[in-house]
Design an enzyme around this catalytic site. Structure first.
Site, PDB file in Angstrom:
ATOM      1  N   HIS A   1      -2.791   5.655   6.091  1.00  0.00           N
ATOM      2  CA  HIS A   1      -1.406   6.123   6.260  1.00  0.00           C
ATOM      3  C   HIS A   1      -1.343   7.581   5.802  1.00  0.00           C
ATOM      4  O   HIS A   1      -2.155   8.025   4.979  1.00  0.00           O
ATOM      5  CB  HIS A   1      -0.443   5.366   5.350  1.00  0.00           C
TER       6      HIS A   1
ATOM      7  N   CYS B   1       0.823  -1.212   0.000  1.00  0.00           N
ATOM      8  CA  CYS B   1       0.000   0.000   0.000  1.00  0.00           C
ATOM      9  C   CYS B   1       0.862   1.269   0.000  1.00  0.00           C
ATOM     10  O   CYS B   1       0.656   2.179  -0.803  1.00  0.00           O
ATOM     11  CB  CYS B   1      -0.938  -0.003   1.197  1.00  0.00           C
TER      12      CYS B   1
HETATM   13  P1  NAD Z   1      -5.434 -10.604   6.269  1.00  0.00           P
HETATM   14  O1  NAD Z   1      -4.848 -11.197   7.485  1.00  0.00           O
HETATM   15  O2  NAD Z   1      -6.554  -9.635   6.400  1.00  0.00           O
HETATM   16  O3  NAD Z   1      -5.915 -11.754   5.289  1.00  0.00           O
HETATM   17  C1  NAD Z   1      -5.159 -12.900   5.022  1.00  0.00           C
HETATM   18  C2  NAD Z   1      -6.114 -14.063   4.768  1.00  0.00           C
HETATM   19  O4  NAD Z   1      -5.366 -15.212   4.387  1.00  0.00           O
HETATM   20  C3  NAD Z   1      -6.923 -14.436   6.018  1.00  0.00           C
HETATM   21  O5  NAD Z   1      -8.281 -14.627   5.635  1.00  0.00           O
HETATM   22  C4  NAD Z   1      -6.280 -15.743   6.477  1.00  0.00           C
HETATM   23  O6  NAD Z   1      -7.201 -16.595   7.106  1.00  0.00           O
HETATM   24  C5  NAD Z   1      -5.836 -16.329   5.144  1.00  0.00           C
HETATM   25  N1  NAD Z   1      -4.764 -17.339   5.250  1.00  0.00           N
HETATM   26  C6  NAD Z   1      -3.983 -17.653   6.308  1.00  0.00           C
HETATM   27  N2  NAD Z   1      -3.137 -18.655   5.981  1.00  0.00           N
HETATM   28  C7  NAD Z   1      -3.383 -18.968   4.692  1.00  0.00           C
HETATM   29  C8  NAD Z   1      -2.818 -19.914   3.781  1.00  0.00           C
HETATM   30  N3  NAD Z   1      -1.853 -20.756   4.154  1.00  0.00           N
HETATM   31  N4  NAD Z   1      -3.307 -19.962   2.510  1.00  0.00           N
HETATM   32  C9  NAD Z   1      -4.289 -19.119   2.119  1.00  0.00           C
HETATM   33  N5  NAD Z   1      -4.851 -18.204   2.944  1.00  0.00           N
HETATM   34  C10 NAD Z   1      -4.406 -18.129   4.202  1.00  0.00           C
HETATM   35  O7  NAD Z   1      -4.199  -9.972   5.469  1.00  0.00           O
HETATM   36  P2  NAD Z   1      -4.237  -8.808   4.393  1.00  0.00           P
HETATM   37  O8  NAD Z   1      -4.141  -7.506   5.102  1.00  0.00           O
HETATM   38  O9  NAD Z   1      -5.351  -9.025   3.420  1.00  0.00           O
HETATM   39  O10 NAD Z   1      -2.838  -9.026   3.692  1.00  0.00           O
HETATM   40  C11 NAD Z   1      -2.667  -9.976   2.631  1.00  0.00           C
HETATM   41  C12 NAD Z   1      -1.497  -9.536   1.784  1.00  0.00           C
HETATM   42  O11 NAD Z   1      -1.788  -8.239   1.239  1.00  0.00           O
HETATM   43  C13 NAD Z   1      -0.160  -9.373   2.534  1.00  0.00           C
HETATM   44  O12 NAD Z   1       0.895  -9.694   1.663  1.00  0.00           O
HETATM   45  C14 NAD Z   1      -0.135  -7.895   2.856  1.00  0.00           C
HETATM   46  O13 NAD Z   1       1.169  -7.407   3.065  1.00  0.00           O
HETATM   47  C15 NAD Z   1      -0.753  -7.325   1.593  1.00  0.00           C
HETATM   48  N6  NAD Z   1      -1.323  -5.993   1.754  1.00  0.00           N
HETATM   49  C16 NAD Z   1      -2.074  -5.687   2.852  1.00  0.00           C
HETATM   50  C17 NAD Z   1      -2.553  -4.397   2.988  1.00  0.00           C
HETATM   51  C18 NAD Z   1      -3.315  -3.978   4.202  1.00  0.00           C
HETATM   52  O14 NAD Z   1      -3.138  -2.869   4.644  1.00  0.00           O
HETATM   53  N7  NAD Z   1      -4.160  -4.788   4.753  1.00  0.00           N
HETATM   54  C19 NAD Z   1      -2.308  -3.442   1.998  1.00  0.00           C
HETATM   55  C20 NAD Z   1      -1.599  -3.808   0.861  1.00  0.00           C
HETATM   56  C21 NAD Z   1      -1.086  -5.090   0.759  1.00  0.00           C
END
Ligand code: NAD
Length: 338
Positions: free
Chosen positions: A219, A139
């Site tokens: 942010h 992000c």
């Molecule tokens: P999150 O924790 O909200 O979601 C992750 C999901 O993956 C959950 O539903 C979890 O149950 C599931 N999970 C756990 N283990 C797993 C596995 N082995 N296989 C498949 N699914 C599994 O996380 P998020 O915030 O959505 O982040 C996901 C990715 O996106 C990360 O790489 C993060 O850095 C990136 N990201 C997040 C944001 C943010 O601010 N939330 C912004 C940009 C990028």
């Protein structure tokens, strides 16, 4: 129709799924959850649900949550998987995608070498054309890259210095966070964000610092871009005005904080998602060869359009301009301008 799986229906995954569902050239074949919680129950009402960890299938059955199969079953039915699993889990999932012979998009929580390229639609769409593995940068990096790319198209940049004041956790993360304090993160400077920007814009001289504060909304980035030439603030504002993925806001309209920005977004967008960089018009200033910009980034939403554009680039089904236009129209990006 590109058939997509979303592996990990969390903060990012649920938004990617909804965005894919809005497109006419791709569709959601299934999404995955690891456990049968309320989010899994919601997911099952919207999309075919699969279990991400096959050993957990019984838990879904016991909880009465219907699943269509395991992630392996889902991978057999799709052309591409958008991996939205937690940080570093995507890299562990990669061999499964290779075995299934599907393309994959990873998110910013993965290291850059998980994919062939790191992606931002405005800055390097064409580099993703035909690729099998693409990483959509984080992000903060998406927010920085969009702005730096637009300025780089207008002027010769000498160096960029940026400070990220980061929301400590996402709103749902009740097990983490601080309620009172400021976390230098990292303590040892600079922060990794500059190196991440260089995965998309390798020739930009950039150094970043970052701090976490007790807020969940957005942010905030304080950016200064030293130029090798004079900039005209009016031209910069015009360029930002015409770019749909930038939303200019003004203190005069009452946008005095990220809280007010989110209050505005609540009127228009599901989950108050802001896919645009939100830049304060008054912050754009040029002083002693440096261009100053303050922007707010909605961390939960900013990378969603990039995921959609990355899919089109990987399957070579649209040019950069056509893909961005289509994504913008379907997600109503550019419609919030005042
Ligand atoms: P999150 O924790 O909200 O979601 C992750 C999901 O993956 C959950 O539903 C979890 O149950 C599931 N999970 C756990 N283990 C797993 C596995 N082995 N296989 C498949 N699914 C599994 O996380 P998020 O915030 O959505 O982040 C996901 C990715 O996106 C990360 O790489 C993060 O850095 C990136 N990201 C997040 C944001 C943010 O601010 N939330 C912004 C940009 C990028």
């Amino acid at each position: 129709m590109i058939k997509d799986a979303i592996n990990g229906y969390g903060t990012n995954g649920k938004r990617v799924a909804d965005a894919v569902a809005l497109q006419d050239d791709m569709k959601v074949v299934g999404v995955t959850k690891t456990k049968p919680d309320f989010e899994a129950k919601l997911a099952a009402k919207r999309y075919p649900l699969y279990v991400a960890i096959p050993e957990n299938a019984e838990k879904f059955e016991k909880a009465g949550v219907k699943i269509e199969g395991t992630i392996e079953d889902l991978l057999e039915k799709v052309d591409l998987v958008v991996d939205c699993s937690p940080n570093k889990v995507g890299a562990q999932n990669k061999p499964m995608y290779e075995k299934a012979g599907v393309k994959a998009i990873f998110q910013g929580g993965e290291k850059k070498d998980v994919a062939e390229i790191s992606f931002n639609a405005l800055a390097n769409y064409d580099k993703a054309i035909g690729k099998n593995f693409v990483r959509v940068v984080s992000c903060n990096t998406t927010g920085l890259t969009r702005v730096i790319h637009l300025i780089k198209e207008m002027y010769s940049i000498k160096k960029v210095r940026a400070t990220m004041i980061r929301r400590v956790v996402d709103p749902k993360e009740d097990k983490k966070g601080i309620v009172n304090g400021i976390i230098p993160d990292p303590v040892k400077l600079p922060s990794h964000h500059a190196e991440d920007v260089k995965t998309v814009l390798p020739d930009v001289n950039i150094v970043t610092t970052a701090y976490k504060v007790p807020t969940t909304l957005m942010h905030l980035h304080s950016i200064s871009i030293e130029l090798n030439e004079k900039a005209d603030v009016k031209d910069v504002i015009s360029r930002f005005e015409e770019e749909p993925r930038i939303l200019l806001v003004s203190e005069n309209d009452g946008f005095t904080s990220t809280a007010k920005v989110i209050e505005y977004a609540r009127e228009f967008r599901k989950r108050y998602d802001l896919f645009e960089n939100v830049i304060w018009r008054e912050s754009i200033n040029f002083e002693d060869n440096e261009l100053y910009i303050t922007q707010a980034i909605h961390q939960e939403a900013i990378v969603i359009p990039e995921n959609i554009d990355a899919i089109r680039a990987m399957f070579e089904i649209a040019s950069k301009e056509d893909s961005i236009k289509k994504t913008n129209e379907t997600l109503e990006i550019g419609k919030l301008k005042l």
